[in-house]
Design a protein around this motif. Sequence first.
Motif, PDB file in Angstrom:
ATOM      1  N   ALA A 120       1.081  -0.808  -0.314  1.00 60.50           N
ATOM      2  CA  ALA A 120       0.146   0.108   0.145  1.00 60.50           C
ATOM      3  C   ALA A 120       1.055   1.209   0.240  1.00 60.50           C
ATOM      4  O   ALA A 120       0.157   2.636  -1.118  1.00 60.50           O
ATOM      5  CB  ALA A 120      -0.747   0.169   0.619  1.00 60.50           C
ATOM      6  N   ASP A 121       1.853   1.486   0.728  1.00 56.42           N
ATOM      7  CA  ASP A 121       2.817   2.049   1.014  1.00 56.42           C
ATOM      8  C   ASP A 121       3.130   2.512  -0.362  1.00 56.42           C
ATOM      9  O   ASP A 121       3.843   3.543  -0.495  1.00 56.42           O
ATOM     10  CB  ASP A 121       3.681   2.140   2.413  1.00 56.42           C
ATOM     11  N   TYR A 122       4.219   1.570  -0.747  1.00 57.15           N
ATOM     12  CA  TYR A 122       4.884   1.895  -2.666  1.00 57.15           C
ATOM     13  C   TYR A 122       3.700   2.484  -3.481  1.00 57.15           C
ATOM     14  O   TYR A 122       4.423   3.553  -3.963  1.00 57.15           O
ATOM     15  CB  TYR A 122       5.727   0.372  -3.284  1.00 57.15           C
ATOM     16  N   ARG A 123       2.951   1.906  -2.859  1.00 59.72           N
ATOM     17  CA  ARG A 123       2.048   2.440  -4.539  1.00 59.72           C
ATOM     18  C   ARG A 123       1.351   4.447  -4.000  1.00 59.72           C
ATOM     19  O   ARG A 123       1.520   4.799  -5.231  1.00 59.72           O
ATOM     20  CB  ARG A 123       0.281   2.266  -4.203  1.00 59.72           C
ATOM     21  N   ARG A 124       1.898   4.646  -3.646  1.00 58.57           N
ATOM     22  CA  ARG A 124       1.309   5.762  -2.915  1.00 58.57           C
ATOM     23  C   ARG A 124       2.954   6.872  -2.797  1.00 58.57           C
ATOM     24  O   ARG A 124       2.524   7.122  -3.398  1.00 58.57           O
ATOM     25  CB  ARG A 124       0.911   6.115  -1.446  1.00 58.57           C
ATOM     26  N   LEU A 125       3.489   6.130  -2.529  1.00 55.78           N
ATOM     27  CA  LEU A 125       4.888   7.023  -2.305  1.00 55.78           C
ATOM     28  C   LEU A 125       5.859   7.089  -3.655  1.00 55.78           C
ATOM     29  O   LEU A 125       6.315   7.835  -4.503  1.00 55.78           O
ATOM     30  CB  LEU A 125       6.188   5.889  -1.444  1.00 55.78           C
ATOM     31  N   VAL A 126       5.909   5.475  -4.717  1.00 54.34           N
ATOM     32  CA  VAL A 126       6.734   5.565  -5.552  1.00 54.34           C
ATOM     33  C   VAL A 126       6.053   6.819  -6.454  1.00 54.34           C
ATOM     34  O   VAL A 126       7.244   7.182  -7.229  1.00 54.34           O
ATOM     35  CB  VAL A 126       6.575   4.283  -6.625  1.00 54.34           C
ATOM     36  N   PRO A 127       4.943   6.990  -7.244  1.00 52.68           N
ATOM     37  CA  PRO A 127       3.974   8.376  -8.428  1.00 52.68           C
ATOM     38  C   PRO A 127       4.957   9.331  -8.078  1.00 52.68           C
ATOM     39  O   PRO A 127       4.451  10.213  -8.522  1.00 52.68           O
ATOM     40  CB  PRO A 127       2.974   7.977  -7.892  1.00 52.68           C
ATOM     41  N   GLN A 128       5.632   9.635  -6.163  1.00 56.46           N
ATOM     42  CA  GLN A 128       5.999  11.155  -5.738  1.00 56.46           C
ATOM     43  C   GLN A 128       7.305  10.747  -6.191  1.00 56.46           C
ATOM     44  O   GLN A 128       7.928  12.410  -6.222  1.00 56.46           O
ATOM     45  CB  GLN A 128       5.739  11.169  -4.537  1.00 56.46           C
ATOM     46  N   LEU A 129       8.360   9.979  -6.369  1.00 55.02           N
ATOM     47  CA  LEU A 129       9.679  10.071  -7.109  1.00 55.02           C
ATOM     48  C   LEU A 129      10.063  10.398  -7.620  1.00 55.02           C
ATOM     49  O   LEU A 129      10.498  11.480  -7.763  1.00 55.02           O
ATOM     50  CB  LEU A 129      10.271   8.198  -6.258  1.00 55.02           C
ATOM     51  N   GLY A 130       9.398  11.262  -8.483  1.00 54.29           N
ATOM     52  CA  GLY A 130       9.940  11.526 -10.393  1.00 54.29           C
ATOM     53  C   GLY A 130      10.543  13.071 -10.058  1.00 54.29           C
ATOM     54  O   GLY A 130      11.428  13.549 -10.647  1.00 54.29           O
ATOM     55  N   ALA A 131       9.310  13.398  -9.574  1.00 54.84           N
ATOM     56  CA  ALA A 131       9.709  14.908  -9.468  1.00 54.84           C
ATOM     57  C   ALA A 131      10.865  15.303  -8.053  1.00 54.84           C
ATOM     58  O   ALA A 131      11.148  16.566  -8.455  1.00 54.84           O
ATOM     59  CB  ALA A 131       7.775  15.736  -9.435  1.00 54.84           C
ATOM     60  N   LEU A 132      11.051  14.134  -7.781  1.00 54.48           N
ATOM     61  CA  LEU A 132      12.007  14.854  -6.861  1.00 54.48           C
ATOM     62  C   LEU A 132      13.185  14.010  -6.895  1.00 54.48           C
ATOM     63  O   LEU A 132      13.951  14.854  -5.961  1.00 54.48           O
ATOM     64  CB  LEU A 132      11.103  13.734  -5.288  1.00 54.48           C
ATOM     65  N   LEU A 133      13.364  13.092  -7.418  1.00 53.26           N
ATOM     66  CA  LEU A 133      14.991  12.654  -8.187  1.00 53.26           C
ATOM     67  C   LEU A 133      15.672  13.673  -8.879  1.00 53.26           C
ATOM     68  O   LEU A 133      15.278  14.278  -9.857  1.00 53.26           O
ATOM     69  CB  LEU A 133      14.555  11.607  -9.094  1.00 53.26           C
ATOM     70  N   ALA A 134      16.684  14.026  -8.442  1.00 56.37           N
ATOM     71  CA  ALA A 134      17.897  15.153  -8.780  1.00 56.37           C
ATOM     72  C   ALA A 134      18.656  14.600 -10.269  1.00 56.37           C
ATOM     73  O   ALA A 134      18.884  13.111  -9.814  1.00 56.37           O
ATOM     74  CB  ALA A 134      18.733  16.299  -8.066  1.00 56.37           C
ATOM     75  N   PRO A 135      18.877  15.003 -11.705  1.00 52.67           N
ATOM     76  CA  PRO A 135      19.440  14.432 -12.354  1.00 52.67           C
ATOM     77  C   PRO A 135      20.498  13.609 -11.682  1.00 52.67           C
ATOM     78  O   PRO A 135      21.554  14.381 -11.259  1.00 52.67           O
ATOM     79  CB  PRO A 135      19.508  15.433 -13.403  1.00 52.67           C
ATOM     80  N   GLY A 136      20.677  12.105 -12.283  1.00 54.69           N
ATOM     81  CA  GLY A 136      21.974  11.448 -12.015  1.00 54.69           C
ATOM     82  C   GLY A 136      21.849  11.291 -10.742  1.00 54.69           C
ATOM     83  O   GLY A 136      22.537  10.246  -9.832  1.00 54.69           O
ATOM     84  N   GLY A 137      20.506  11.233  -9.939  1.00 56.96           N
ATOM     85  CA  GLY A 137      20.352  10.535  -8.449  1.00 56.96           C
ATOM     86  C   GLY A 137      20.126   9.409  -8.774  1.00 56.96           C
ATOM     87  O   GLY A 137      19.434   8.573  -9.294  1.00 56.96           O
ATOM     88  N   ALA A 138      19.568   8.565  -7.207  1.00 55.65           N
ATOM     89  CA  ALA A 138      19.402   7.455  -7.283  1.00 55.65           C
ATOM     90  C   ALA A 138      18.290   7.758  -5.975  1.00 55.65           C
ATOM     91  O   ALA A 138      18.014   8.259  -4.807  1.00 55.65           O
ATOM     92  CB  ALA A 138      19.822   6.129  -7.090  1.00 55.65           C
ATOM     93  N   ALA A 139      17.140   6.267  -5.829  1.00 54.07           N
ATOM     94  CA  ALA A 139      15.539   6.970  -5.160  1.00 54.07           C
ATOM     95  C   ALA A 139      16.002   4.844  -5.025  1.00 54.07           C
ATOM     96  O   ALA A 139      16.009   4.319  -5.585  1.00 54.07           O
ATOM     97  CB  ALA A 139      14.854   7.051  -5.209  1.00 54.07           C
ATOM     98  N   ILE A 140      16.553   5.171  -3.164  1.00 53.40           N
ATOM     99  CA  ILE A 140      16.857   3.148  -2.873  1.00 53.40           C
ATOM    100  C   ILE A 140      16.062   3.127  -2.094  1.00 53.40           C
ATOM    101  O   ILE A 140      15.413   3.571  -0.779  1.00 53.40           O
ATOM    102  CB  ILE A 140      18.070   3.046  -2.810  1.00 53.40           C
TER     103      ILE A 140
END
Length: 272
Positions: free
Chosen positions: A211-231
């Motif tokens: 359930a929390d991945y379904r909420r969290l994952v769509p938010q990551l794209g706008a937060l991640l800087a170029p060359g970065g990583a979400a782990i």
Amino acid sequence: MRAALVSATAALATFSETPRLDAELLMAHALAIPRERLLLYALDAAVPDTFAPLLARRLAHEPIAYITGTRGFWTIELAVGPGVLVPRADSETLLDAAVDHFAKRPPVRILDLGTGPGTLLLAALAEWPAATGVGIDQSDVALGFARTNAATLGMAERASFVRGDWADGIDATFDLILANPPYIGTVEHLPREVAEHEPGAALFAGADGLADYRRLVPQLGALLAPGGAAILEIGATQADAVGALLGQEGFDVALRHDLGGNPRALIATHAA
């Protein structure tokens, strides 16, 4: 002292995977000395009166970290207690992955979503002394521990902690995003020390644990800087499901295993 440790180890072996270690940590805590000093210098000392009550708490399945008030993680020591998720060695897999990803250039800004007592953020800031970061959590208790830990580690000027619901309201970008969200299904069995003591809000995420991945994952794209990583930390059976959610958002995804060989972290980067 030696006989007391042998007796305590036997009692703890009925449920603990590390009974001798548990006994030694409790004895060292009762003596107010490091475990190393106990083993080197104190094994022939008298058993302190404070040991029996500590052992009774552990025999009631209370986590060792709650009893001693601390837990080592990565290269740091964290204060923990009731109301926060106990840091676990498996979560160090996320730091291993981050160190590899940023081998050529260190991250400057770090975000820890669901920070708990500051576990991942403060470990990352210890790894990269020039970085700053933000930790987000819904729990005021967890945030209190996180701020205390940041101050104790001399990181209060580099780490800020904010009460929030995942990334809602965050409009900055980050080089490294770390998250250990709840990922246990509500029907899954847990050891008593987890189920009866650690906060359910930090453990359970719907019937399938996603359930929390379904909420969290769509938010990551706008937060991640170029060359970065979400782990993201995952349960051992969730690599495909969480990887698919990340793929739907356009991420390239790599899998990292923990020291036990279990799938433990997904590294999401912007597709080239």
